[in-house]
Write an enzyme that holds these catalytic residues in place. Structure first.
Site, PDB file in Angstrom:
ATOM      1  N   LYS A   1       1.017  -1.545   0.314  1.00  0.00           N
ATOM      2  CA  LYS A   1      -0.248  -0.304   0.427  1.00  0.00           C
ATOM      3  C   LYS A   1       0.803   1.054   0.178  1.00  0.00           C
ATOM      4  CE  LYS A   1      -3.800   2.343   2.507  1.00  0.00           C
ATOM      5  NZ  LYS A   1      -4.293   2.000   3.531  1.00  0.00           N
TER       6      LYS A   1
ATOM      7  N   SER B   1      -9.349   1.448   2.726  1.00  0.00           N
ATOM      8  CA  SER B   1      -8.737   2.472   2.294  1.00  0.00           C
ATOM      9  C   SER B   1      -7.398   1.468   1.456  1.00  0.00           C
ATOM     10  CB  SER B   1      -7.846   3.580   3.041  1.00  0.00           C
ATOM     11  OG  SER B   1      -7.532   2.900   3.771  1.00  0.00           O
TER      12      SER B   1
ATOM     13  N   SER C   1      -9.691  -0.182   6.918  1.00  0.00           N
ATOM     14  CA  SER C   1      -9.318  -0.041   6.003  1.00  0.00           C
ATOM     15  C   SER C   1      -8.405  -1.361   5.134  1.00  0.00           C
ATOM     16  CB  SER C   1      -8.299   0.895   6.027  1.00  0.00           C
ATOM     17  OG  SER C   1      -9.063   1.721   5.882  1.00  0.00           O
TER      18      SER C   1
END
Lengths: 93, 489
Positions: free
Chosen positions: B75, B150, B174
């Site tokens: 990420k 996210s 997330s």
């Protein structure tokens, strides 16, 4: 609930763009009202700021390598010699 | 066979035995990503050249690490030395970090290969990956839908077989919510289990790094490597890290499962509720003892979270001022430069949260908002402690509905409600995992969340490994990807 958004923006060192102003001010009032439902929850006086009850760990005072100066300076938007350069701090206003 | 079909555990075994080259894997992934990512848009930055170079180095090594040849996506709020890290923000669009996050270091020490950096909601604030300043990511099961957020890029990359596994970060859900939306396994470890050194801070009392994988076993393997004490993270725990993989087949010591009362499921999608009750029924058939939990403050976890997380964010994001790194907007004075840089650099959701947090901490409101939320957090934490005196695991749906369409949710509060089931475990700091639990009638994946006791990831993984086998949800690859893979062969 009415929020003084200009004041909050000043505290946050930030402005809203013309397109953001109206929607964000309306949304903020709704969001603050929504989180305000917390007032209905019965709580004690004990507050929790972290999931763990840890005490700070003490460390030996040892010299450790740090990042090379030139690599850190390479990230700076503007520099002069070995310094990061910024615009004037005092503008005489 | 297309090599991208091999999961993490399978591929690593083959590479370690010398039956497969890491280079072959990297080449297969590059080919697959190049053909598919135009549609999915899981990645912000590819790391192909360096990945190939690393693979060749690993192939030369006589003794290979625990993750030899593992193709991992990271990420883009986890920093990588020399590889652009943007947090999907204009503010860090050209930021090239001078060091690696501890998790990245640990992956590379075990011979994993970083294939690229994945998309996210800006600074990890959002539930759909639509808040990325660059572009939204698509859900591999239905390209009209969001992958969740996210960590949406990481979840989509794993579901679309564009990575064997990925790392995400979870502040209020997330990792778990996108895992559920994309039909993969997503673990948020106990707060303190995994070092956050090099994770760009959003809300420091909540943030935790976790893996997104195709299987529970892959999750166990990856979690073991990234867990453990790190002196560079003051909140990192020195609890020993057991061998999560070896423990997967252990016999479960106890069979008490806590479930939510029906009243806590009011207003959620009917198919999600039905899927949840079906999982509960299956657990009963498997001999588990089901106990209904009251959790009186469950509904208050969301407003509590949406005071605490933005408050911490408003403080953490004060560092983006245009001075030392990242975007700088030129101005005549220092004060004006701060103001302009932040005004131009942050997107609307980030601004909303900074403002909300600044408000909650401001003079006159602190007591009613931030202090009250901190007291609520204590109540929520206590309820988990009480619950874990009676049961070993608590299960809930991961999300209130299946993946929604891009643009479908415009109202911020409606978006925040996505976190209804996930924020409680974040506030209490306990580990929680989302595993695939079936499909909606539109063939969208659904997720089951299992919450466990602090630092007992071994037990948690042991339990969900059994569920994965007994409930037979895994390895359902979407039509889009099947089609794409046929083209490649």
């Amino acid at each position: 609930m009415k929020i003084d958004l200009e004041h909050i923006c000043r505290l946050a060192n930030m402005e809203l763009t013309e397109e953001e102003k109206l929607p964000i001010s309306m949304q903020m009032e709704k969001i603050v009202e929504w989180v305000g439902q917390l007032a209905r929850l019965e709580t004690g006086t004990e507050e929790r700021y972290s999931p763990v009850d840890f005490s700070l760990r003490m460390e030996e005072d040892q010299v450790q390598p740090s990042l090379p100066q030139e690599e850190v300076l390479a990230m700076a938007p503007e520099k002069e010699g070995d310094f990061i350069k910024v615009p004037k701090v005092l503008t005489g206003k | 066979m297309n090599l991208v079909n091999l999961n993490l555990t399978e591929a690593v075994e083959l590479v370690k035995r010398g039956e497969l080259l890491a280079e072959e894997l990297v080449l297969a992934y590059i080919k697959h990503i190049e053909s598919l990512d135009k549609q999915i848009k899981a990645y912000l930055t590819y790391n192909f050249d360096r990945a190939l170079e690393r693979a060749r180095e690993i192939d030369q090594k006589p003794a290979k690490g625990k993750l030899a040849g593992a193709i991992i996506a990271i990420k883009d709020n986890i920093i990588t030395k020399g590889l652009r890290t943007t947090c999907a923000s204009r503010l860090l669009e050209n930021f090239i970090p001078p060091y690696d996050a501890t998790v990245v270091e640990r992956l590379e020490t075990e011979d994993a290969i970083i294939i690229g950096k994945t998309n996210l909601d800006e600074f990890a604030m959002g539930s759909s990956t639509e808040n990325s300043a660059f572009f939204p990511t698509r859900n591999p099961w239905d390209l009209e839908r969001v992958p969740g957020g996210s960590s949406g890029g990481s979840a989509a990359a794993v579901a679309a077989l564009e990575a064997m596994a990925a790392l995400g970060s979870d502040t209020g859900g997330s990792v778990r919510q996108p895992a559920a939306f994309c039909g993969v396994v997503g673990l948020k470890p106990t707060y303190g289990r995994v070092s956050r050194y090099g994770l760009v801070a959003f809300a420091s009392s909540l943030d935790q790094i976790g893996p997104l994988t195709r299987t529970v076993k892959d999750s166990a393997l990856l979690t073991r490597v990234i867990s453990g004490f790190d002196r560079r993270d003051a909140t990192s725990s020195s609890e020993p890290v057991p061998d999560y993989v070896a423990n997967l087949d252990a016999k479960l010591e106890s069979k008490k499962i806590g479930v939510l009362k029906e009243s806590k499921l009011k207003g959620i999608n009917k198919e999600v509720a039905a899927n949840y009750f079906a999982s509960v029924e299956k657990l009963k058939e498997l001999g588990f003892e089901i106990k209904e939990m009251s959790f009186p403050s469950w509904e208050y976890a969301l407003p509590c979270y949406y005071v605490i997380a933005p408050s911490e964010a408003s403080s953490n994001l004060a560092r983006y001022d245009g001075v030392r790194y990242g975007l700088r907007v030129e101005a005549n004075s220092l004060a004006e430069m701060y103001l302009k840089t932040r005004t131009v650099g942050f997107g609307s959701e980030v601004k909303r949260r900074i403002l909300l947090g600044t408000f909650a901490l401001s003079s006159g409101y602190y007591e009613a908002y931030y202090a009250k939320a901190s007291r609520a957090r204590q109540v929520i934490t206590q309820e988990f402690k009480t619950a874990f005196e009676k049961v070993d695991f608590i299960i809930t749906p991961t999300t209130p509905g299946p993946a929604f369409k891009l643009g479908e949710i415009q109202d911020p509060i409606s978006m925040y409600l996505q976190d209804y089931f996930t924020v409680s475990a974040s506030l209490a700091g306990v580990p929680a995992i989302s595993i695939p639990s079936g499909f909606s009638s539109d063939r969208l994946p659904l997720g089951l969340q299992v919450i466990g006791r602090p630092f007992l990831e071994d037990k948690l993984l042991n339990f969900v490994f059994l569920l994965e086998k007994k409930l037979e949800f895994k390895n359902n690859i979407s039509e889009t990807i099947k089609y794409q893979r046929k083209e490649e062969e």
